[in-house]
Design a protein around this motif. Structure first.
Motif, PDB file in Angstrom:
ATOM      1  N   GLY A 117      71.862 -10.684  30.412  1.00  0.00           N
ATOM      2  CA  GLY A 117      72.068 -10.288  31.800  1.00  0.00           C
ATOM      3  C   GLY A 117      73.521 -10.157  32.171  1.00  0.00           C
ATOM      4  O   GLY A 117      73.866  -9.728  33.264  1.00  0.00           O
ATOM      5  N   LYS A 118      74.416 -10.523  31.263  1.00  0.00           N
ATOM      6  CA  LYS A 118      75.852 -10.421  31.529  1.00  0.00           C
ATOM      7  C   LYS A 118      76.361  -9.096  31.011  1.00  0.00           C
ATOM      8  O   LYS A 118      76.280  -8.809  29.818  1.00  0.00           O
ATOM      9  CB  LYS A 118      76.599 -11.572  30.855  1.00  0.00           C
ATOM     10  CG  LYS A 118      78.096 -11.588  31.143  1.00  0.00           C
ATOM     11  CD  LYS A 118      78.761 -12.775  30.474  1.00  0.00           C
ATOM     12  CE  LYS A 118      80.250 -12.795  30.738  1.00  0.00           C
ATOM     13  NZ  LYS A 118      80.913 -13.934  30.063  1.00  0.00           N
ATOM     14  N   SER A 119      76.868  -8.250  31.874  1.00  0.00           N
ATOM     15  CA  SER A 119      77.282  -6.901  31.478  1.00  0.00           C
ATOM     16  C   SER A 119      78.661  -6.908  30.831  1.00  0.00           C
ATOM     17  O   SER A 119      79.532  -7.688  31.193  1.00  0.00           O
ATOM     18  CB  SER A 119      77.296  -5.983  32.698  1.00  0.00           C
ATOM     19  OG  SER A 119      77.821  -4.727  32.345  1.00  0.00           O
ATOM     20  N   GLN A 120      78.838  -6.018  29.864  1.00  0.00           N
ATOM     21  CA  GLN A 120      80.127  -5.834  29.231  1.00  0.00           C
ATOM     22  C   GLN A 120      80.752  -4.495  29.628  1.00  0.00           C
ATOM     23  O   GLN A 120      81.639  -4.000  28.964  1.00  0.00           O
ATOM     24  CB  GLN A 120      79.991  -5.899  27.704  1.00  0.00           C
ATOM     25  CG  GLN A 120      79.523  -7.242  27.191  1.00  0.00           C
ATOM     26  CD  GLN A 120      79.421  -7.260  25.679  1.00  0.00           C
ATOM     27  OE1 GLN A 120      79.632  -6.242  25.023  1.00  0.00           O
ATOM     28  NE2 GLN A 120      79.089  -8.395  25.118  1.00  0.00           N
ATOM     29  N   CYS A 121      80.263  -3.897  30.708  1.00  0.00           N
ATOM     30  CA  CYS A 121      80.720  -2.573  31.105  1.00  0.00           C
ATOM     31  C   CYS A 121      82.190  -2.566  31.527  1.00  0.00           C
ATOM     32  O   CYS A 121      82.806  -1.513  31.588  1.00  0.00           O
ATOM     33  CB  CYS A 121      79.863  -2.032  32.254  1.00  0.00           C
ATOM     34  SG  CYS A 121      78.202  -1.591  31.735  1.00  0.00           S
ATOM     35  N   GLN A 122      82.744  -3.734  31.842  1.00  0.00           N
ATOM     36  CA  GLN A 122      84.129  -3.784  32.290  1.00  0.00           C
ATOM     37  C   GLN A 122      85.096  -4.059  31.137  1.00  0.00           C
ATOM     38  O   GLN A 122      86.235  -4.447  31.359  1.00  0.00           O
ATOM     39  CB  GLN A 122      84.283  -4.874  33.364  1.00  0.00           C
ATOM     40  CG  GLN A 122      83.347  -4.684  34.558  1.00  0.00           C
ATOM     41  CD  GLN A 122      83.557  -3.362  35.250  1.00  0.00           C
ATOM     42  OE1 GLN A 122      84.688  -2.887  35.372  1.00  0.00           O
ATOM     43  NE2 GLN A 122      82.492  -2.732  35.709  1.00  0.00           N
ATOM     44  N   MET A 123      84.633  -3.915  29.918  1.00  0.00           N
ATOM     45  CA  MET A 123      85.476  -4.173  28.760  1.00  0.00           C
ATOM     46  C   MET A 123      86.623  -3.161  28.693  1.00  0.00           C
ATOM     47  O   MET A 123      86.532  -2.050  29.197  1.00  0.00           O
ATOM     48  CB  MET A 123      84.653  -4.096  27.480  1.00  0.00           C
ATOM     49  CG  MET A 123      83.550  -5.142  27.399  1.00  0.00           C
ATOM     50  SD  MET A 123      82.505  -4.898  25.953  1.00  0.00           S
ATOM     51  CE  MET A 123      83.686  -5.137  24.636  1.00  0.00           C
ATOM     52  N   ASP A 124      87.723  -3.602  28.057  1.00  0.00           N
ATOM     53  CA  ASP A 124      88.880  -2.723  27.927  1.00  0.00           C
ATOM     54  C   ASP A 124      88.632  -1.609  26.915  1.00  0.00           C
ATOM     55  O   ASP A 124      89.267  -0.559  26.977  1.00  0.00           O
ATOM     56  CB  ASP A 124      90.110  -3.544  27.508  1.00  0.00           C
ATOM     57  CG  ASP A 124      90.538  -4.523  28.598  1.00  0.00           C
ATOM     58  OD1 ASP A 124      90.251  -4.230  29.767  1.00  0.00           O
ATOM     59  OD2 ASP A 124      91.133  -5.555  28.254  1.00  0.00           O
ATOM     60  N   GLU A 125      87.719  -1.838  25.969  1.00  0.00           N
ATOM     61  CA  GLU A 125      87.431  -0.832  24.952  1.00  0.00           C
ATOM     62  C   GLU A 125      86.709   0.363  25.574  1.00  0.00           C
ATOM     63  O   GLU A 125      85.995   0.228  26.569  1.00  0.00           O
ATOM     64  CB  GLU A 125      86.577  -1.428  23.842  1.00  0.00           C
ATOM     65  CG  GLU A 125      87.223  -2.564  23.088  1.00  0.00           C
ATOM     66  CD  GLU A 125      86.308  -3.114  22.020  1.00  0.00           C
ATOM     67  OE1 GLU A 125      86.180  -2.471  20.957  1.00  0.00           O
ATOM     68  OE2 GLU A 125      85.707  -4.169  22.262  1.00  0.00           O
ATOM     69  N   THR A 126      86.903   1.519  24.990  1.00  0.00           N
ATOM     70  CA  THR A 126      86.247   2.731  25.471  1.00  0.00           C
ATOM     71  C   THR A 126      85.663   3.496  24.305  1.00  0.00           C
ATOM     72  O   THR A 126      86.001   3.258  23.141  1.00  0.00           O
ATOM     73  CB  THR A 126      87.242   3.643  26.213  1.00  0.00           C
ATOM     74  OG1 THR A 126      88.313   3.994  25.309  1.00  0.00           O
ATOM     75  CG2 THR A 126      87.812   2.952  27.438  1.00  0.00           C
ATOM     76  N   LEU A 127      84.778   4.423  24.633  1.00  0.00           N
ATOM     77  CA  LEU A 127      84.250   5.358  23.650  1.00  0.00           C
ATOM     78  C   LEU A 127      84.902   6.710  23.896  1.00  0.00           C
ATOM     79  O   LEU A 127      85.068   7.126  25.046  1.00  0.00           O
ATOM     80  CB  LEU A 127      82.725   5.474  23.774  1.00  0.00           C
ATOM     81  CG  LEU A 127      81.911   4.242  23.387  1.00  0.00           C
ATOM     82  CD1 LEU A 127      80.434   4.490  23.654  1.00  0.00           C
ATOM     83  CD2 LEU A 127      82.123   3.884  21.921  1.00  0.00           C
ATOM     84  N   VAL A 128      85.254   7.390  22.819  1.00  0.00           N
ATOM     85  CA  VAL A 128      85.945   8.673  22.935  1.00  0.00           C
ATOM     86  C   VAL A 128      85.211   9.707  22.104  1.00  0.00           C
ATOM     87  O   VAL A 128      84.794   9.443  20.971  1.00  0.00           O
ATOM     88  CB  VAL A 128      87.408   8.558  22.452  1.00  0.00           C
ATOM     89  CG1 VAL A 128      88.101   9.911  22.534  1.00  0.00           C
ATOM     90  CG2 VAL A 128      88.159   7.514  23.262  1.00  0.00           C
ATOM     91  N   TYR A 129      85.052  10.903  22.698  1.00  0.00           N
ATOM     92  CA  TYR A 129      84.455  12.025  21.961  1.00  0.00           C
ATOM     93  C   TYR A 129      85.314  13.262  22.177  1.00  0.00           C
ATOM     94  O   TYR A 129      85.562  13.653  23.315  1.00  0.00           O
ATOM     95  CB  TYR A 129      83.022  12.301  22.412  1.00  0.00           C
ATOM     96  CG  TYR A 129      82.345  13.359  21.575  1.00  0.00           C
ATOM     97  CD1 TYR A 129      81.852  13.054  20.311  1.00  0.00           C
ATOM     98  CD2 TYR A 129      82.235  14.675  22.024  1.00  0.00           C
ATOM     99  CE1 TYR A 129      81.258  14.020  19.519  1.00  0.00           C
ATOM    100  CE2 TYR A 129      81.638  15.642  21.238  1.00  0.00           C
ATOM    101  CZ  TYR A 129      81.157  15.310  19.987  1.00  0.00           C
ATOM    102  OH  TYR A 129      80.571  16.274  19.204  1.00  0.00           O
ATOM    103  N   MET A 130      85.774  13.847  21.091  1.00  0.00           N
ATOM    104  CA  MET A 130      86.625  15.028  21.156  1.00  0.00           C
ATOM    105  C   MET A 130      87.828  14.821  22.080  1.00  0.00           C
ATOM    106  O   MET A 130      88.211  15.695  22.854  1.00  0.00           O
ATOM    107  CB  MET A 130      85.816  16.246  21.624  1.00  0.00           C
ATOM    108  CG  MET A 130      84.774  16.724  20.640  1.00  0.00           C
ATOM    109  SD  MET A 130      85.532  17.501  19.191  1.00  0.00           S
ATOM    110  CE  MET A 130      84.097  18.299  18.445  1.00  0.00           C
ATOM    111  N   GLY A 131      88.410  13.625  22.018  1.00  0.00           N
ATOM    112  CA  GLY A 131      89.593  13.334  22.802  1.00  0.00           C
ATOM    113  C   GLY A 131      89.342  12.954  24.246  1.00  0.00           C
ATOM    114  O   GLY A 131      90.282  12.663  24.979  1.00  0.00           O
ATOM    115  N   GLN A 132      88.074  12.936  24.681  1.00  0.00           N
ATOM    116  CA  GLN A 132      87.754  12.590  26.061  1.00  0.00           C
ATOM    117  C   GLN A 132      86.938  11.303  26.104  1.00  0.00           C
ATOM    118  O   GLN A 132      86.060  11.084  25.263  1.00  0.00           O
ATOM    119  CB  GLN A 132      86.965  13.719  26.735  1.00  0.00           C
ATOM    120  CG  GLN A 132      87.726  15.019  26.851  1.00  0.00           C
ATOM    121  CD  GLN A 132      86.915  16.097  27.572  1.00  0.00           C
ATOM    122  OE1 GLN A 132      85.798  15.845  28.019  1.00  0.00           O
ATOM    123  NE2 GLN A 132      87.482  17.275  27.685  1.00  0.00           N
TER     124      GLN A 132
END
Length: 242
Positions: A137-152
């Motif tokens: 139930g604890k969200s990790q949506c505020q993590m510093d990591e991101t997903l990138v696709y084609m530079g975006q």
């Protein structure tokens, strides 16, 4: 060899005034060969993602299964049939990826990027998003990591944000309330439609069954309904059939 190289089409073949359209994406609409060509490439993508996931041990990571009891076994003796650790679900041109961590998700996106550059099939980035599903139930949506696709960067959905997939609306936390409200609205619209159209009883029943009942039937196996919600829906059905 490219079957579509230098291919053109006209709405009226023998009319020189019609515009000539050159194929630069997709497959020819109405061609019997188009579904086969699409499946050849789409199945290749699914195979690539499955193979990449197996090599890197990327999967949904959820512990789930169905408990089975043998007739001759004691109540305490149970078998658990585990669901395979897959990393994707594909339905025609809709694709969902699953990974235990962001690193695995990025690896799968990289496989899709390689396939896009090779095949020419384009990902609709406007419809591409990511959600974090947490059993705790604890969200990790505020993590510093991101997903990138084609530079975006890929958009991450907040826990309360609704996402549509295959006609069902839900949040990363599994809330299907939005789907229910849409079904209520669509059912009521189908009921009201019958009041303003001079249809025979048979036509009216067919119309409401297709629109009103069909909206519920599609999601019935996926959305948890309470008895009170079903009674509300049934009341609208009764009004429509009357």
């Amino acid at each position: 060899m490219s079957l579509y190289e230098h291919s053109t089409v006209r709405m009226a073949t023998n009319d020189p005034q019609c515009a000539t359209i050159t194929f630069d994406r997709g497959v020819a609409q109405g061609s019997v060969l188009s579904p086969l060509l699409f499946l050849i490439f789409m199945n290749a993508l699914l195979g690539l993602l499955t193979d990449r996931g197996q090599k890197l041990r990327i999967s949904h990571g959820l512990k789930c299964g169905v408990q089975l009891r043998r007739k001759e076994a004691t109540p305490a003796a149970e078998q658990v049939e585990r669901v395979g650790q897959f990393n994707l679900i594909g339905f025609v041109d809709d694709l969902s990826l699953f990974a235990q961590a962001l690193g695995g998700a990025q690896a799968l996106l990289e496989a899709i990027r390689e396939f896009e550059l090779w095949s020419g099939l384009k990902v609709n980035r406007k419809k591409t998003c990511a959600m974090v599903v947490e059993l705790t139930g604890k969200s990790q949506c505020q993590m510093d990591e991101t997903l990138v696709y084609m530079g975006q960067e890929v958009t991450f959905l907040a826990p309360s944000t609704t996402c549509r997939y295959l006609g069902v609306w839900g949040t990363p936390t599994g809330d299907m309330s939005n789907t229910k409200e849409r079904i209520f609205k669509r059912t009521e619209e189908a009921r009201d439609l019958l009041r303003h159209h001079p249809l025979t009883p048979e036509q009216a029943i067919d119309l409401f069954t297709s629109i009103g009942v069909g909206a519920f039937r599609y999601s019935a196996a996926l959305v948890p309904w309470t008895e009170k919600e079903l009674e509300r829906l049934e009341a609208v059905w009764v009004q429509a059939y009357k």
